[in-house]
Design a protein around this motif. Structure first.
Motif, short mmCIF file in Angstrom:
data_model
loop_
_atom_site.label_atom_id
_atom_site.label_comp_id
_atom_site.label_asym_id
_atom_site.label_seq_id
_atom_site.Cartn_x
_atom_site.Cartn_y
_atom_site.Cartn_z
N SER A 1 0.77 -1.10 -0.07
CA SER A 1 0.30 -0.08 0.15
C SER A 1 0.67 1.30 -0.02
CB SER A 1 -1.04 0.19 1.27
OG SER A 1 -0.15 0.12 2.39
N VAL B 1 -7.75 0.74 -0.67
CA VAL B 1 -8.60 -0.40 -1.04
C VAL B 1 -8.45 -0.88 -2.19
CG1 VAL B 1 -10.98 -0.98 -1.15
CG2 VAL B 1 -10.43 0.83 0.38
N ASN C 1 -11.13 -5.90 -2.76
CA ASN C 1 -11.67 -5.31 -1.47
C ASN C 1 -10.59 -5.44 -0.19
OD1 ASN C 1 -13.39 -3.65 0.08
ND2 ASN C 1 -14.40 -5.57 0.72
N GLN D 1 -7.76 -4.06 2.30
CA GLN D 1 -7.91 -3.07 3.06
C GLN D 1 -6.86 -2.41 3.91
OE1 GLN D 1 -11.78 -3.65 4.92
NE2 GLN D 1 -12.97 -3.15 3.13
N GLY D 2 -6.49 -1.19 3.88
CA GLY D 2 -5.55 -0.68 4.94
C GLY D 2 -4.17 -0.71 4.32
N GLN E 1 -3.17 -4.34 3.48
CA GLN E 1 -4.06 -4.80 2.38
C GLN E 1 -4.54 -6.32 2.90
OE1 GLN E 1 -4.95 -3.26 -1.15
NE2 GLN E 1 -4.93 -2.09 0.79
N PHE F 1 -9.07 0.30 8.65
CA PHE F 1 -8.71 1.48 8.32
C PHE F 1 -7.90 2.26 9.27
CE2 PHE F 1 -12.19 0.71 5.23
CZ PHE F 1 -11.29 0.39 3.91
N ASN G 1 -4.84 -2.69 11.73
CA ASN G 1 -4.76 -3.21 10.50
C ASN G 1 -3.19 -4.01 10.66
OD1 ASN G 1 -3.51 -3.32 7.70
ND2 ASN G 1 -5.51 -2.92 7.29
#
Length: 306
Positions: free
Chosen positions: A176, A183, A187, A189-190, A193, A208, A213
Protein backbone atom coordinates in the motif's frame (compact mmCIF):
# COMPACT_ATOMS: atom_id res chain seq x y z
CA UNK A 1 8.27 2.54 -42.92
CA UNK A 2 4.72 2.31 -44.29
CA UNK A 3 4.01 -0.51 -41.85
CA UNK A 4 5.24 1.58 -38.92
CA UNK A 5 3.15 4.58 -40.02
CA UNK A 6 0.04 2.41 -40.33
CA UNK A 7 0.69 1.01 -36.86
CA UNK A 8 0.89 4.53 -35.49
CA UNK A 9 -2.43 5.44 -37.10
CA UNK A 10 -4.03 2.29 -35.69
CA UNK A 11 -2.69 3.11 -32.27
CA UNK A 12 -4.07 6.62 -32.48
CA UNK A 13 -7.51 5.33 -33.47
CA UNK A 14 -7.49 2.83 -30.62
CA UNK A 15 -6.27 5.48 -28.23
CA UNK A 16 -9.14 7.79 -29.10
CA UNK A 17 -11.64 5.07 -28.30
CA UNK A 18 -9.98 4.25 -24.99
CA UNK A 19 -9.19 7.72 -23.69
CA UNK A 20 -12.22 7.88 -21.44
CA UNK A 21 -11.38 4.48 -19.95
CA UNK A 22 -7.79 5.59 -19.29
CA UNK A 23 -8.92 8.86 -17.72
CA UNK A 24 -11.21 7.05 -15.30
CA UNK A 25 -8.74 4.24 -14.54
CA UNK A 26 -7.84 3.97 -10.85
CA UNK A 27 -4.66 2.09 -10.02
CA UNK A 28 -4.83 -0.67 -7.40
CA UNK A 29 -2.81 0.06 -4.24
CA UNK A 30 0.04 -2.33 -5.13
CA UNK A 31 0.26 -0.75 -8.58
CA UNK A 32 0.17 2.79 -7.18
CA UNK A 33 2.92 1.83 -4.72
CA UNK A 34 5.19 0.46 -7.48
CA UNK A 35 4.59 3.56 -9.62
CA UNK A 36 5.40 5.95 -6.77
CA UNK A 37 8.50 4.01 -5.78
CA UNK A 38 9.60 3.86 -9.41
CA UNK A 39 9.16 7.62 -9.66
CA UNK A 40 11.41 8.04 -6.61
CA UNK A 41 14.10 5.95 -8.35
CA UNK A 42 13.64 7.79 -11.66
CA UNK A 43 13.91 11.28 -10.15
CA UNK A 44 16.13 10.56 -7.16
CA UNK A 45 13.53 11.45 -4.51
CA UNK A 46 14.96 10.34 -1.18
CA UNK A 47 17.07 7.68 -2.87
CA UNK A 48 19.91 7.72 -5.37
CA UNK A 49 18.67 8.21 -8.93
CA UNK A 50 18.64 4.82 -10.66
CA UNK A 51 16.86 4.53 -14.00
CA UNK A 52 17.29 0.76 -14.18
CA UNK A 53 15.63 0.39 -10.80
CA UNK A 54 12.87 2.71 -12.01
CA UNK A 55 12.33 0.51 -15.08
CA UNK A 56 12.16 -2.60 -12.88
CA UNK A 57 9.53 -1.02 -10.62
CA UNK A 58 7.52 0.34 -13.53
CA UNK A 59 7.66 -3.14 -15.09
CA UNK A 60 6.22 -4.52 -11.86
CA UNK A 61 3.34 -2.06 -12.16
CA UNK A 62 2.80 -3.01 -15.79
CA UNK A 63 2.80 -6.71 -15.01
CA UNK A 64 0.05 -6.05 -12.49
CA UNK A 65 -2.06 -4.60 -15.29
CA UNK A 66 -1.11 -0.92 -15.30
CA UNK A 67 -0.99 0.90 -18.67
CA UNK A 68 0.84 3.70 -16.84
CA UNK A 69 3.56 1.26 -15.79
CA UNK A 70 4.26 0.21 -19.38
CA UNK A 71 4.09 3.84 -20.51
CA UNK A 72 6.72 4.86 -17.98
CA UNK A 73 8.99 1.99 -19.04
CA UNK A 74 8.73 3.21 -22.62
CA UNK A 75 9.24 6.84 -21.67
CA UNK A 76 12.39 6.08 -19.68
CA UNK A 77 13.84 3.95 -22.48
CA UNK A 78 12.99 6.65 -25.04
CA UNK A 79 14.50 9.58 -23.12
CA UNK A 80 17.28 8.05 -21.01
CA UNK A 81 20.97 8.87 -21.48
CA UNK A 82 22.55 7.15 -24.47
CA UNK A 83 23.88 4.16 -22.52
CA UNK A 84 20.36 3.12 -21.50
CA UNK A 85 18.29 4.55 -24.35
CA UNK A 86 16.61 1.93 -26.53
CA UNK A 87 14.18 3.46 -29.06
CA UNK A 88 12.96 0.15 -30.49
CA UNK A 89 12.18 -1.33 -27.08
CA UNK A 90 10.72 2.00 -25.97
CA UNK A 91 8.37 1.94 -28.97
CA UNK A 92 7.22 -1.58 -28.09
CA UNK A 93 6.26 -0.60 -24.55
CA UNK A 94 4.71 2.67 -25.67
CA UNK A 95 2.62 0.82 -28.25
CA UNK A 96 1.51 -1.64 -25.57
CA UNK A 97 0.59 1.20 -23.22
CA UNK A 98 -1.37 2.94 -25.98
CA UNK A 99 -3.30 -0.24 -26.81
CA UNK A 100 -4.18 -0.50 -23.11
CA UNK A 101 -5.53 3.04 -23.14
CA UNK A 102 -2.68 5.31 -22.03
CA UNK A 103 -3.21 8.59 -23.85
CA UNK A 104 0.34 9.96 -23.32
CA UNK A 105 2.18 7.10 -25.01
CA UNK A 106 2.09 8.50 -28.56
CA UNK A 107 3.90 11.65 -27.44
CA UNK A 108 7.06 9.56 -27.06
CA UNK A 109 6.48 7.01 -29.83
CA UNK A 110 9.00 7.36 -32.67
CA UNK A 111 7.44 6.36 -36.03
CA UNK A 112 10.92 6.32 -37.61
CA UNK A 113 11.90 3.29 -35.50
CA UNK A 114 10.50 -0.23 -35.81
CA UNK A 115 9.14 -1.79 -32.62
CA UNK A 116 11.24 -4.36 -30.83
CA UNK A 117 9.71 -7.73 -30.02
CA UNK A 118 8.82 -7.89 -26.35
CA UNK A 119 10.01 -10.83 -24.27
CA UNK A 120 7.83 -12.84 -21.93
CA UNK A 121 8.77 -10.80 -18.86
CA UNK A 122 8.94 -7.02 -18.66
CA UNK A 123 12.39 -5.89 -17.60
CA UNK A 124 13.99 -9.31 -18.08
CA UNK A 125 17.04 -7.68 -19.67
CA UNK A 126 17.58 -5.23 -16.80
CA UNK A 127 20.92 -5.75 -15.05
CA UNK A 128 20.06 -7.43 -11.73
CA UNK A 129 23.03 -5.96 -9.88
CA UNK A 130 21.94 -2.45 -10.86
CA UNK A 131 18.51 -2.82 -9.28
CA UNK A 132 19.48 -4.75 -6.16
CA UNK A 133 19.35 -1.89 -3.70
CA UNK A 134 16.40 0.28 -2.72
CA UNK A 135 17.26 2.77 0.03
CA UNK A 136 14.13 2.25 2.09
CA UNK A 137 15.21 4.55 4.90
CA UNK A 138 16.05 7.35 2.47
CA UNK A 139 12.71 6.87 0.73
CA UNK A 140 10.82 6.98 4.03
CA UNK A 141 12.63 10.17 5.03
CA UNK A 142 10.88 11.93 2.13
CA UNK A 143 7.41 10.60 3.00
CA UNK A 144 4.80 12.47 5.00
CA UNK A 145 5.03 12.51 8.82
CA UNK A 146 1.89 10.33 8.89
CA UNK A 147 3.57 7.63 6.78
CA UNK A 148 6.77 7.86 8.81
CA UNK A 149 4.69 7.29 11.93
CA UNK A 150 3.13 4.18 10.35
CA UNK A 151 6.59 2.87 9.42
CA UNK A 152 7.73 3.33 13.01
CA UNK A 153 4.58 1.56 14.21
CA UNK A 154 5.30 -1.43 11.97
CA UNK A 155 8.90 -1.68 13.18
CA UNK A 156 7.89 -1.55 16.85
CA UNK A 157 4.96 -3.97 16.51
CA UNK A 158 6.97 -6.41 14.38
CA UNK A 159 9.55 -6.75 17.13
CA UNK A 160 6.75 -7.34 19.64
CA UNK A 161 5.37 -10.15 17.43
CA UNK A 162 8.78 -11.72 16.82
CA UNK A 163 8.62 -10.80 13.14
CA UNK A 164 11.51 -9.47 11.06
CA UNK A 165 10.71 -5.76 11.13
CA UNK A 166 12.54 -4.97 7.90
CA UNK A 167 10.56 -7.56 5.97
CA UNK A 168 7.26 -6.58 7.60
CA UNK A 169 7.85 -3.00 6.54
CA UNK A 170 8.82 -4.11 3.03
CA UNK A 171 5.52 -5.98 2.66
CA UNK A 172 3.61 -2.89 3.79
CA UNK A 173 5.52 -0.77 1.26
CA UNK A 174 4.72 -3.17 -1.56
CA UNK A 175 1.09 -3.60 -0.54
CA UNK A 176 0.00 0.00 0.00
CA UNK A 177 3.00 2.33 0.22
CA UNK A 178 1.82 2.89 3.83
CA UNK A 179 -1.59 4.24 2.83
CA UNK A 180 -4.08 3.46 5.64
CA UNK A 181 -7.06 4.21 3.38
CA UNK A 182 -6.01 1.96 0.49
CA UNK A 183 -8.67 -0.34 -0.99
CA UNK A 184 -7.94 -2.81 -3.78
CA UNK A 185 -10.34 -4.07 -6.48
CA UNK A 186 -10.50 -7.32 -4.43
CA UNK A 187 -11.52 -5.26 -1.37
CA UNK A 188 -8.19 -5.72 0.41
CA UNK A 189 -8.03 -2.85 2.88
CA UNK A 190 -5.63 -0.68 4.79
CA UNK A 191 -1.86 -0.46 5.21
CA UNK A 192 -1.09 -4.13 4.69
CA UNK A 193 -4.10 -4.85 2.44
CA UNK A 194 -6.11 -7.43 4.38
CA UNK A 195 -9.17 -8.90 2.68
CA UNK A 196 -12.31 -9.21 4.86
CA UNK A 197 -11.81 -12.97 5.36
CA UNK A 198 -8.30 -12.40 6.71
CA UNK A 199 -9.55 -9.56 8.89
CA UNK A 200 -12.11 -11.88 10.45
CA UNK A 201 -9.56 -14.66 10.81
CA UNK A 202 -7.16 -12.47 12.81
CA UNK A 203 -9.62 -10.29 14.69
CA UNK A 204 -9.30 -7.03 12.74
CA UNK A 205 -12.44 -4.97 13.33
CA UNK A 206 -11.14 -1.57 12.20
CA UNK A 207 -9.18 -2.20 8.99
CA UNK A 208 -8.57 1.49 8.28
CA UNK A 209 -7.05 2.06 11.70
CA UNK A 210 -3.30 1.53 11.07
CA UNK A 211 -2.63 -0.07 14.45
CA UNK A 212 -5.49 -2.58 14.15
CA UNK A 213 -4.64 -3.38 10.53
CA UNK A 214 -0.91 -3.83 11.17
CA UNK A 215 -1.56 -6.01 14.22
CA UNK A 216 -3.73 -8.34 12.13
CA UNK A 217 -1.21 -8.41 9.28
CA UNK A 218 1.63 -9.27 11.66
CA UNK A 219 -0.45 -12.03 13.23
CA UNK A 220 -0.96 -13.42 9.73
CA UNK A 221 2.78 -13.16 8.98
CA UNK A 222 3.60 -14.95 12.21
CA UNK A 223 1.17 -17.73 11.27
CA UNK A 224 2.73 -17.97 7.79
CA UNK A 225 6.21 -18.03 9.32
CA UNK A 226 5.30 -21.11 11.34
CA UNK A 227 3.64 -22.78 8.37
CA UNK A 228 6.60 -22.24 6.04
CA UNK A 229 9.39 -22.78 8.60
CA UNK A 230 10.55 -19.19 8.49
CA UNK A 231 11.27 -19.14 4.74
CA UNK A 232 10.48 -15.52 3.93
CA UNK A 233 10.35 -16.11 0.20
CA UNK A 234 7.46 -18.53 0.70
CA UNK A 235 5.88 -16.29 3.33
CA UNK A 236 5.89 -13.33 0.94
CA UNK A 237 4.53 -15.51 -1.87
CA UNK A 238 1.74 -16.76 0.39
CA UNK A 239 0.89 -13.25 1.55
CA UNK A 240 0.45 -12.35 -2.12
CA UNK A 241 -1.27 -15.40 -3.57
CA UNK A 242 -2.47 -17.42 -0.56
CA UNK A 243 -0.87 -20.24 1.39
CA UNK A 244 -2.90 -22.83 -0.52
CA UNK A 245 -1.35 -21.72 -3.80
CA UNK A 246 2.16 -22.00 -2.37
CA UNK A 247 1.33 -25.48 -1.07
CA UNK A 248 -0.08 -26.51 -4.45
CA UNK A 249 3.11 -25.53 -6.29
CA UNK A 250 5.42 -26.59 -3.44
CA UNK A 251 7.12 -23.21 -3.71
CA UNK A 252 6.71 -19.76 -5.23
CA UNK A 253 3.85 -20.03 -7.78
CA UNK A 254 4.75 -19.51 -11.46
CA UNK A 255 2.76 -16.29 -11.66
CA UNK A 256 4.76 -13.27 -12.89
CA UNK A 257 3.00 -10.95 -10.43
CA UNK A 258 3.79 -13.18 -7.44
CA UNK A 259 7.38 -13.75 -8.52
CA UNK A 260 7.90 -10.02 -8.94
CA UNK A 261 6.13 -9.40 -5.62
CA UNK A 262 8.60 -11.66 -3.78
CA UNK A 263 11.59 -10.04 -5.49
CA UNK A 264 10.30 -6.57 -4.66
CA UNK A 265 9.64 -7.41 -1.00
CA UNK A 266 13.11 -8.86 -0.50
CA UNK A 267 14.72 -5.98 -2.42
CA UNK A 268 12.99 -3.46 -0.16
CA UNK A 269 14.05 -5.52 2.85
CA UNK A 270 17.65 -4.95 1.82
CA UNK A 271 18.75 -8.28 0.41
CA UNK A 272 20.85 -8.65 -2.71
CA UNK A 273 19.92 -10.78 -5.70
CA UNK A 274 22.24 -13.53 -4.42
CA UNK A 275 20.58 -13.37 -0.99
CA UNK A 276 17.13 -13.53 -2.56
CA UNK A 277 17.98 -16.73 -4.40
CA UNK A 278 19.90 -18.53 -1.64
CA UNK A 279 18.86 -17.45 1.84
CA UNK A 280 16.18 -19.09 3.94
CA UNK A 281 14.06 -17.29 6.52
CA UNK A 282 16.26 -17.82 9.60
CA UNK A 283 19.37 -16.57 7.76
CA UNK A 284 17.41 -13.47 6.77
CA UNK A 285 16.39 -12.91 10.37
CA UNK A 286 19.96 -13.23 11.63
CA UNK A 287 21.21 -10.75 9.05
CA UNK A 288 18.43 -8.37 9.95
CA UNK A 289 19.23 -8.61 13.65
CA UNK A 290 22.75 -7.39 12.90
CA UNK A 291 21.20 -4.29 11.35
CA UNK A 292 18.90 -3.48 14.26
CA UNK A 293 21.20 -0.85 15.79
CA UNK A 294 21.00 1.17 12.60
CA UNK A 295 17.25 0.69 12.31
CA UNK A 296 16.73 1.84 15.90
CA UNK A 297 18.67 5.00 15.13
CA UNK A 298 16.45 5.65 12.10
CA UNK A 299 13.33 4.93 14.14
CA UNK A 300 14.43 7.45 16.76
CA UNK A 301 14.98 10.05 14.05
CA UNK A 302 11.49 9.41 12.63
CA UNK A 303 10.01 9.73 16.10
CA UNK A 304 11.33 13.26 16.54
CA UNK A 305 8.99 16.09 15.42
CA UNK A 306 9.61 17.42 11.95
Amino acid sequence: MVRTALMLVALAMGLAGQAARADSYIEAPRVAAALEQGRAAELGIGIRKNLLLAVALYCDAGTMGSPEGFFRVGRVLATAPRALRNPALANAYLALAARLGNHEALRYYDPQVANAILGEECGADVDGAAVDHFDLDGYLARQSPAKQKIALLIRHMARQHGIDSRLALAIAMVESNLDPGAVSPQNAQGVMQLIPATQERFGVTRPFDPEHNVRGALAYLKWLSKRFAGDWRLIAAAYNSGEGTVDRYAGIPPYPETQQYVRRVLRFAGYSQRDRSSLGGQDLVRRTERRQAGLLAVASAVERPQ
